[in-house]
Design a protein around this motif. Structure first.
Motif, mmCIF file in Angstrom:
data_model
loop_
_atom_site.group_PDB
_atom_site.id
_atom_site.type_symbol
_atom_site.label_atom_id
_atom_site.label_comp_id
_atom_site.label_asym_id
_atom_site.label_seq_id
_atom_site.Cartn_x
_atom_site.Cartn_y
_atom_site.Cartn_z
ATOM 1 N N ARG A 1 30.206 39.677 39.663
ATOM 2 C CA ARG A 1 30.610 38.271 39.503
ATOM 3 C C ARG A 1 31.984 38.003 40.120
ATOM 4 O O ARG A 1 32.166 37.023 40.839
ATOM 5 N N GLU B 1 29.236 25.591 40.322
ATOM 6 C CA GLU B 1 28.485 26.720 39.784
ATOM 7 C C GLU B 1 27.233 26.173 39.112
ATOM 8 O O GLU B 1 27.313 25.340 38.206
ATOM 9 N N ASN C 1 33.228 31.959 34.730
ATOM 10 C CA ASN C 1 33.406 32.066 36.178
ATOM 11 C C ASN C 1 34.188 30.891 36.742
ATOM 12 O O ASN C 1 34.998 31.051 37.663
ATOM 13 N N SER D 1 25.418 32.843 39.416
ATOM 14 C CA SER D 1 25.752 34.189 38.954
ATOM 15 C C SER D 1 24.860 34.576 37.780
ATOM 16 O O SER D 1 25.006 34.039 36.678
ATOM 17 N N ASN E 1 23.134 40.714 46.174
ATOM 18 C CA ASN E 1 23.973 39.598 46.596
ATOM 19 C C ASN E 1 23.315 38.904 47.785
ATOM 20 O O ASN E 1 22.844 39.557 48.711
#
Length: 224
Positions: free
Chosen positions: A37, A54, A62, A128, A216
């Motif tokens: 993260r 986000e 985050n 995430s 990722n």
């Protein structure tokens, strides 16, 4: 109510039920296994004064880190769970960042950024450890380019398939995740690469992390 709206409402209720109690200690427990993260946040690198959203912001952890790392950026957070958003609002206010971060409730697969936040496109978007909890996860990925400005990028980190780790570890981890309605997406690479191949002006990059523990992906909008 349409079938899609009923599905979204059902998922929102499920997430509220899952996190009604967990949200109070979520960040303390997740630090140990939601790997990648902080690396994702470091890779965002938005333009000065740029906008970052986000999708699936959870407790706001985050967003707070991103706001501190990029103090001139405008931060936005979307989550389907009002329970999680309640925790995020409180955490962001305690951090003194409620003037920099705006939150809204919505479905990752079909939210309208103009309605949620007042404008249509973002310089950066990130997800995430959320795709593994979104039933229509392919729809959520397909929606990312819609909310990206030209030159924008959407960053994703989530559970991988543990491909270079012991098989027993994978079995134990996946069984434990299933208890929380988490399903690692084995077709993530294929999904992002197919999206880029089918849409002119998009590019997809993919990389496994930590021997496949996490994956990722980055989707970039190169043209309008």
């Amino acid at each position: 109510m349409s079938a899609k709206a009923e599905t979204a409402a059902g998922h929102a209720g499920q997430m509220d039920a899952v996190y009604r109690d967990q949200r109070h200690f979520y960040d303390l427990t997740r630090n140990y296994y939601l790997r990648g993260r902080d690396r994702l946040i470091a890779d965002l690198d938005p333009p000065e004064g740029g906008s970052v959203v986000e999708i699936g912001c959870g407790t706001g952890r985050n967003l707070i880190l991103a706001a501190r790392r990029y103090p001139k950026a405008r931060l936005y957070g979307l989550d389907i769970s009002e329970e999680m958003l309640a925790t995020a609002r409180a955490k962001i206010a305690r951090a003194g960042l409620d003037g920099q971060i705006v939150l809204a409730q919505g479905d990752a697969a079909r939210f309208d950024p103009a309605r949620a936040f007042g404008f249509a496109r973002f310089d950066r978007a990130f997800m995430s450890y959320t795709l593994s909890m979104i039933p229509p996860w392919r729809m959520a990925i397909a929606h990312l380019p819609v909310v990206l400005a030209p030159g924008g990028a959407a960053h994703i980190v989530d559970f991988g398939q543990q491909e270079r780790l012991p098989r027993a570890f994978r079995a134990i981890l996946f069984a434990w995740l299933a208890r929380f309605h988490v399903e690692p997406r084995g077709d993530l690479r294929e999904a992002v690469e197919s999206l880029a191949a089918e849409n002119e002006g998009l590019r997809a990059d993919f990389a496994p992390l930590y021997r496949g523990y996490a994956w990722n992906a980055v989707i970039r909008r190169l043209t309008p």
